[in-house]
Scaffold this motif. Sequence first.
Motif, PDB file in Angstrom:
ATOM      1  N   ALA A 131     -42.254  11.251  80.842  1.00  0.00           N
ATOM      2  CA  ALA A 131     -40.925  10.624  81.002  1.00  0.00           C
ATOM      3  C   ALA A 131     -41.019   9.488  82.026  1.00  0.00           C
ATOM      4  O   ALA A 131     -40.416   8.419  81.851  1.00  0.00           O
ATOM      5  CB  ALA A 131     -39.898  11.667  81.455  1.00  0.00           C
ATOM      6  N   ALA A 132     -41.811   9.713  83.088  1.00  0.00           N
ATOM      7  CA  ALA A 132     -41.978   8.668  84.112  1.00  0.00           C
ATOM      8  C   ALA A 132     -42.715   7.460  83.532  1.00  0.00           C
ATOM      9  O   ALA A 132     -42.395   6.311  83.872  1.00  0.00           O
ATOM     10  CB  ALA A 132     -42.724   9.234  85.324  1.00  0.00           C
ATOM     11  N   VAL A 133     -43.681   7.699  82.638  1.00  0.00           N
ATOM     12  CA  VAL A 133     -44.381   6.583  81.982  1.00  0.00           C
ATOM     13  C   VAL A 133     -43.379   5.754  81.177  1.00  0.00           C
ATOM     14  O   VAL A 133     -43.361   4.519  81.245  1.00  0.00           O
ATOM     15  CB  VAL A 133     -45.521   7.099  81.059  1.00  0.00           C
ATOM     16  N   VAL A 176     -50.110   9.432  75.727  1.00  0.00           N
ATOM     17  CA  VAL A 176     -50.031   8.928  77.103  1.00  0.00           C
ATOM     18  C   VAL A 176     -50.810   9.850  78.055  1.00  0.00           C
ATOM     19  O   VAL A 176     -50.692   9.733  79.267  1.00  0.00           O
ATOM     20  CB  VAL A 176     -48.554   8.766  77.579  1.00  0.00           C
ATOM     21  N   SER A 177     -51.615  10.747  77.481  1.00  0.00           N
ATOM     22  CA  SER A 177     -52.330  11.744  78.305  1.00  0.00           C
ATOM     23  C   SER A 177     -53.220  11.099  79.363  1.00  0.00           C
ATOM     24  O   SER A 177     -53.348  11.615  80.466  1.00  0.00           O
ATOM     25  CB  SER A 177     -53.190  12.642  77.421  1.00  0.00           C
ATOM     26  N   SER A 178     -53.849   9.969  79.027  1.00  0.00           N
ATOM     27  CA  SER A 178     -54.770   9.363  79.998  1.00  0.00           C
ATOM     28  C   SER A 178     -53.999   8.536  81.035  1.00  0.00           C
ATOM     29  O   SER A 178     -54.577   8.065  82.005  1.00  0.00           O
ATOM     30  CB  SER A 178     -55.783   8.483  79.285  1.00  0.00           C
ATOM     31  N   ARG A 179     -52.708   8.370  80.834  1.00  0.00           N
ATOM     32  CA  ARG A 179     -51.898   7.505  81.697  1.00  0.00           C
ATOM     33  C   ARG A 179     -51.119   8.310  82.742  1.00  0.00           C
ATOM     34  O   ARG A 179     -50.810   7.799  83.819  1.00  0.00           O
ATOM     35  CB  ARG A 179     -50.930   6.779  80.738  1.00  0.00           C
ATOM     36  N   ILE A 180     -50.825   9.587  82.415  1.00  0.00           N
ATOM     37  CA  ILE A 180     -49.823  10.319  83.210  1.00  0.00           C
ATOM     38  C   ILE A 180     -50.289  10.724  84.605  1.00  0.00           C
ATOM     39  O   ILE A 180     -49.461  11.093  85.426  1.00  0.00           O
ATOM     40  CB  ILE A 180     -49.305  11.577  82.454  1.00  0.00           C
ATOM     41  N   VAL A 207     -42.479  10.223  89.804  1.00  0.00           N
ATOM     42  CA  VAL A 207     -42.092  11.321  88.899  1.00  0.00           C
ATOM     43  C   VAL A 207     -41.105  12.318  89.521  1.00  0.00           C
ATOM     44  O   VAL A 207     -40.196  12.810  88.837  1.00  0.00           O
ATOM     45  CB  VAL A 207     -43.340  12.038  88.319  1.00  0.00           C
ATOM     46  N   SER A 208     -41.247  12.598  90.823  1.00  0.00           N
ATOM     47  CA  SER A 208     -40.395  13.652  91.381  1.00  0.00           C
ATOM     48  C   SER A 208     -38.903  13.283  91.346  1.00  0.00           C
ATOM     49  O   SER A 208     -38.085  14.073  90.866  1.00  0.00           O
ATOM     50  CB  SER A 208     -40.854  14.018  92.797  1.00  0.00           C
ATOM     51  N   PRO A 209     -38.504  12.093  91.827  1.00  0.00           N
ATOM     52  CA  PRO A 209     -37.079  11.753  91.702  1.00  0.00           C
ATOM     53  C   PRO A 209     -36.611  11.688  90.252  1.00  0.00           C
ATOM     54  O   PRO A 209     -35.479  12.085  89.939  1.00  0.00           O
ATOM     55  CB  PRO A 209     -36.956  10.380  92.380  1.00  0.00           C
ATOM     56  N   ILE A 210     -37.489  11.238  89.352  1.00  0.00           N
ATOM     57  CA  ILE A 210     -37.096  11.198  87.933  1.00  0.00           C
ATOM     58  C   ILE A 210     -36.867  12.625  87.426  1.00  0.00           C
ATOM     59  O   ILE A 210     -35.896  12.907  86.725  1.00  0.00           O
ATOM     60  CB  ILE A 210     -38.161  10.442  87.096  1.00  0.00           C
TER      61      ILE A 210
END
Length: 261
Positions: free
Chosen positions: A76-78, A120-124, A133-136
């Motif tokens: 989701a952050a990506v 997106v596995s290699s991006r996360i 990611v935490s605030p999202i």
Amino acid sequence: MAAVPSSTTTRTAHGAVPHVEVRTPRRPLHPLLPSDKPIIVTIDGPAGTGKSSVARLLARRLGLDFLDTGAMYRAAAVVAIERGLGVDRAAELVAAVVDADLHFDWSADPPDILASGRSVSSRIRGGDVTAVVSPIAGIPALRRHMVRKQRLIAAQHPRLVTEGRDQGSVVFPAAPVKFYLDAAPATRARRRADQLREAGLDADADALLADITERDRSDSTRREGPLIKPGDAIVVDTTSLSLEGVVGTLERLVLERMARA
Ligand code: DC
């Protein structure tokens, strides 16, 4: 053996994409586990306790599927980064994530996470993703969307080891076996540094410790789905245990619990 695709695909704005239940032939269920009922094992805890590796190996040993819910929030952050959306535009951000139709390709081990039909596995695990990611993950409407998705996944994969922050407390409160993994913050920072270096990424243990402390605070104090120890979870402190030691302990405890269930 080849993967066995299910007959279903999901049609989204991005075209037909393989749906969540593309299956590889399942590893055999552990002979001491009941084959006639669902088994959900939840593993919650803060970052760097080894949860992901433990959950993946435990699932493999027991013949269960493995769900990494942190990967869903990271994906989701990506999406948010790629669309230039921050938490100040929460409604648009959630709509973009819903539109991206996050899902897993279960034919990979560990399952591959896709957004808008693209892996997106290699991006996360990138630093830019970890930074936001935490605030999202604290956006209430996003959490509700993820909880719904996680329950749907469990309906399709009823023998599951699932790991995250709220799996035993919010998503699967009736799970028959719940774990909460913990470890000293310095140990957690060192493990994250090792993980990043193994993945060929830069790692500064002091910066990671500061980041872990801040994410613990943020994950534990949010209003919706905060990181808590479920009252009925078995707490395992992994500070001085090897990965093999933790997996072996959890395997024994699952088999004991399920024998009594
Ligand atoms: O476990 P991880 O580091 O991959 O998790 C990434 C982020 O997502 C972290 O800030 C906590 C959050 N998260 C969450 O809020 N709820 C979950 N079930 C899983 C992860």
